[in-house]
Enzyme design. Structure first.
Site, short mmCIF file in Angstrom:
data_model
loop_
_atom_site.label_atom_id
_atom_site.label_comp_id
_atom_site.label_asym_id
_atom_site.label_seq_id
_atom_site.Cartn_x
_atom_site.Cartn_y
_atom_site.Cartn_z
N PRO A 16 41.68 42.55 66.25
CA PRO A 16 42.63 43.13 65.29
C PRO A 16 41.89 43.64 64.07
O PRO A 16 41.04 42.96 63.51
CB PRO A 16 43.53 41.93 64.94
CG PRO A 16 42.66 40.73 65.17
CD PRO A 16 41.77 41.09 66.33
N MET A 17 42.21 44.87 63.65
CA MET A 17 41.60 45.46 62.46
C MET A 17 42.67 46.21 61.69
O MET A 17 43.28 47.15 62.21
CB MET A 17 40.46 46.42 62.86
CG MET A 17 39.27 45.74 63.50
SD MET A 17 37.97 46.91 63.99
CE MET A 17 38.71 47.61 65.48
N GLN A 70 49.41 39.84 65.49
CA GLN A 70 48.73 38.97 64.53
C GLN A 70 49.53 38.85 63.24
O GLN A 70 49.97 39.85 62.68
CB GLN A 70 47.33 39.47 64.20
CG GLN A 70 46.56 38.46 63.34
CD GLN A 70 45.17 38.91 62.97
OE1 GLN A 70 45.01 39.75 62.10
NE2 GLN A 70 44.16 38.34 63.62
N CYS A 100 40.32 36.94 57.99
CA CYS A 100 40.18 38.09 57.10
C CYS A 100 39.46 37.70 55.81
O CYS A 100 39.88 36.75 55.13
CB CYS A 100 41.55 38.68 56.78
SG CYS A 100 41.47 40.10 55.66
N ASN A 200 33.05 36.79 68.70
CA ASN A 200 33.24 38.05 67.98
C ASN A 200 32.12 38.23 66.96
O ASN A 200 31.65 37.26 66.37
CB ASN A 200 34.61 38.01 67.30
CG ASN A 200 34.91 39.22 66.44
OD1 ASN A 200 35.39 39.09 65.32
ND2 ASN A 200 34.64 40.40 66.93
N GLY A 224 35.20 44.71 67.69
CA GLY A 224 35.89 45.29 66.56
C GLY A 224 35.29 46.62 66.19
O GLY A 224 35.63 47.66 66.76
#
Length: 345
Positions: A16-17, A70, A100, A200, A224
């Site tokens: 997720p970005m 998310q 984050c 990741n 990512g």
């Protein structure tokens, strides 16, 4: 790898970005081999759900594969409510953001700031798991800082609280995206818990993917930044893991088709004004990666030419101009593109 009842068809997941993994990009990455594409971070605060940005982030399509949403926040009750609303709206997996590093997120004790509060982490994950009858996953970093690298502690809390799988970025919050990701902590986390672990951080090639999987023992990897402007990385990794051989890079014709289709999807999804704005960053990433096509761009294209074209493209203000200019770029490419060449009549 399975997440709850969902069997993934490969070991490669799109991370997720925020501002990037919107519905068009998730759909594209799944078409090109991602086993799962996690949505952009959605605030758990219902007061902001009426904004256009939040409304778009809450849209999901079967074409983007398993619908993993998310959520981010720091209040267990709010996060539980957000999870239930999204599950009722079609989410098939809920992912909790505790990775984050952004200051505006951390100052609200959300994202990776939660790693400093293990007791609160436990209350959050237990509340969310209890609120829904679909799998709940968690994404973390290795800790807040090097002196408090508590990824194993958080991982055990997650497992004991019913989390279905855990994704770990190999940096602390204080690292942001600087330096190199480290995989020792991910390896230790995998050894310490029995739920699936996803590695990741800095995985940008098929060879690196295999190296990280082999070293950490992780069940899957998460891509990512490595997918920005190169969504075909998923099929390249899948092919390499399955055969041990590198897949040919896409041809220029295929890249043209991918880029134009993606830009058109962005225009349709966001509308004319915002679609033009969002398309600029994706096209910039694509142009940066054009040297990797398999039929000659590496000898005909260089960074200065890419910079010149990006400047031209970023000045365009309409969807028609963007599509026409991209088409001309791919159809009539020469070794020395100029501003005059791409002026529309």
């Amino acid at each position: 790898m399975k997440i709850g009842t969902y069997q993934l068809n490969s070991q490669v997941i799109l991370a997720p970005m925020a501002g990037i993994t919107d519905q068009p990009f998730r759909q594209l990455c799944c078409q090109l081999g991602a086993a799962l594409a996690v949505s952009e971070m959605l605030s758990s605060n219902p007061k902001v759900w009426h904004t256009e940005k939040s409304k778009l982030r809450m849209l999901h399509s079967d074409a983007a594969g398993i619908r993993s949403v998310q959520i981010a926040g720091s209040c267990p009750d709010e996060l539980a409510f957000a999870a239930k609303v999204n599950a009722d709206n079609g989410a098939q997996i809920i992912d909790i953001n505790m990775g984050c590093p952004a200051k505006k997120v951390n100052k609200k004790l959300a994202g990776s700031a939660l790693l400093k509060e293990p007791a609160l982490v436990e209350r959050i994950v237990q509340a969310v798991v209890k609120a829904v009858d679909i799998p709940v996953t968690l994404k973390i970093r290795t800790g807040w800082c090097e002196e408090s690298r508590n990824g194993i502690e958080i991982a055990k809390i997650a497992e004991n609280s019913g989390i279905a799988s855990l994704a770990v970025h190999g940096r602390t919050r204080n690292d942001f995206y600087k330096g190199n990701a480290e995989y020792d902590t991910i390896k230790a986390i995998k050894a310490a818990i029995s739920i699936p672990v996803v590695a990741n951080g800095d995985i940008t090639s098929p060879e690196k993917a295999l190296q990280v999987l082999s070293y950490t023992g992780a069940d899957a990897i998460m891509i990512g930044r490595g997918a920005q402007g190169r969504p075909w990385i998923f099929r390249e990794i899948n092919h390499f893991l399955a055969t041990g051989n590198k897949m040919l890079a896409p041809t220029l014709d295929e890249v043209r088709s991918i880029v134009l289709a993606h830009v058109m999807e962005l225009h349709q999804f966001y509308g004319d004004f915002k679609g033009v704005m969002i398309a600029r960053k994706h096209v910039s990433w694509y142009i940066h990666n054009l040297v990797e096509t398999s039929d000659g761009f590496s000898t005909a294209f260089n960074s200065d030419q890419g910079k010149a074209f990006r400047a031209i493209f970023n000045a365009l203000a309409s969807t028609d101009e963007q599509l026409a200019t991209l088409g001309k770029f791919f159809d009539d490419f020469v070794t020395a593109p100029s501003r005059e060449q791409y002026k529309l009549s």
